[in-house]
Design an enzyme around this catalytic site. Sequence first.
Site, mmCIF file in Angstrom:
data_model
loop_
_atom_site.group_PDB
_atom_site.id
_atom_site.type_symbol
_atom_site.label_atom_id
_atom_site.label_comp_id
_atom_site.label_asym_id
_atom_site.label_seq_id
_atom_site.Cartn_x
_atom_site.Cartn_y
_atom_site.Cartn_z
ATOM 1 N N HIS A 152 0.783 -1.249 0.000
ATOM 2 C CA HIS A 152 0.000 0.000 0.000
ATOM 3 C C HIS A 152 0.807 1.286 0.000
ATOM 4 O O HIS A 152 0.280 2.332 -0.366
ATOM 5 C CB HIS A 152 -0.969 0.063 1.192
ATOM 6 C CG HIS A 152 -1.775 -1.156 1.428
ATOM 7 N ND1 HIS A 152 -2.528 -1.762 0.444
ATOM 8 C CD2 HIS A 152 -1.962 -1.896 2.548
ATOM 9 C CE1 HIS A 152 -3.143 -2.823 0.951
ATOM 10 N NE2 HIS A 152 -2.811 -2.926 2.228
ATOM 11 N N ASP A 183 3.882 -8.256 0.961
ATOM 12 C CA ASP A 183 4.438 -9.063 2.050
ATOM 13 C C ASP A 183 3.555 -10.232 2.443
ATOM 14 O O ASP A 183 4.051 -11.339 2.695
ATOM 15 C CB ASP A 183 4.781 -8.196 3.255
ATOM 16 C CG ASP A 183 3.645 -7.319 3.738
ATOM 17 O OD1 ASP A 183 2.530 -7.362 3.161
ATOM 18 O OD2 ASP A 183 3.863 -6.545 4.699
#
Length: 481
Positions: free
Chosen positions: A77, A239
């Site tokens: 993000h 991730d």
Amino acid sequence: MSPLTGRLVAGIDSSTQSCKVVVRDARTGRLVRSGQARHPDGTEVDPEAWWVALQEALAQAGGLDDVAAVAVGGQQHGLVALDAEGRVVRPALLWNDTRSAQAAADLVAELGDGDVAAGRRAWVEAIGSVPVASLTVTKLRWLAEHEPDNAARVAAVALPHDWLTWRLAGTGVLTDLVTDRSDASGTGYFDPATGTYRRDLLALALGREDVVLPRVLGPSDVAGRVGGTGALLGPGAGDNAAAALGVGMGTGHVTISLGTSGVVSAVAADPVRDPSGLVTGFADATGNFLPMATTLNASRVLDATARLLGVDHAGLSELALAAEPGAGGLVHVPYLDGERTPNLPQATGSLRGMTRESMTRENLARAAVEGMLCHLAEGMAAVQAQGVDVRRISLIGGAARSAAVQAVAPAVLGQDVELPEPGEYVADGAARQAAWVLSGAEEPPTWEREGTRVLSAQPTPEVRERYRAEAALVLEQYTAG
């Protein structure tokens, strides 16, 4: 002979707190060497700090001269805005920066022509998720509104892992930026179901769509080569998707990750669209989907409580395990840094059920552990409510090493929990992807992970019910009026 025999691959985890590098045998996954370096604290960071940390971690890990392929897993993000010369426009706004909360609310309302419920449905239909302050699209709106001069300079928008992959390639050409489905699906302007960018949503946020966006590669596509060594570059991943690849998740397998944030993720064959916004419909790193419920508060709940009690994490566990389940009626609703699930960016934590009897050090420690885990259990319930099958649960992340967490997790979740051998799952997943790119095969190589323990405990549904009731009251207080 396998194309992986005798060759090394590297996986990079550029997370919120640090950069970690693992170098592994491409065929077996055996760890050869590793390194790590800290990142600056905060919710906005100059990306150059990530590059400096990567160089330090690579040096500790022996460099890349003998490595055949590399891939990067990175925090999702974050907004890395680049100008026409490839320079960073301003410090990157990270996933945990909540200043764009109002921008998120505005974007939802605007897509619904002022009707918030309609806006939520429209966003879910468009990208599989409802914007919250974490998503990149909301940070672009904040930038356009609060820093218009910087917004006007933006020529390309990248995510942290995209930028690091680009820096490793070293071309400096904006159109060489690449990403993958998993990380693109967390931007707010990419539809993982169709694999396409929604430039209309980008324009809704930034006010224009004439910016370079990274090319979205397939799970094992070659992204380029590392400048100076010629090692192949994998597409990388967000991730959570990288961790899923590192753990070896398949359909029906849920992983609860207890790091800075808390993440409930599950691999699904079909896209998930949850108009409530509790579950985000992201993609994974293999071509499937990765519905997730993400909280802002996980290990830091234990950190804060240990600091308050003047103990280390072992001392916190000792105190928590000396208390009875339910912590004498004390309930910790752990929205310490605001919250994303539910979407309460301005919330603070609540300690409920305080009496002279319940206010002991032991109960306070127990309530912190139970509150954190109950919060994640609610996230898992939200994922299940979308029709996602849950047959296995794995617990990973730094806080999973806590003795109290290991004892309480199966009780709160109501079933056995697998505890894999501690590892750098994001970096391991990136390394496994690098091996996949190197192999040219249809599927990633199978790396056996040894040492998994199974945690069992008597279920404590009453603890979940009490937490659910108290959390509902907190939610009602924040949403009233």
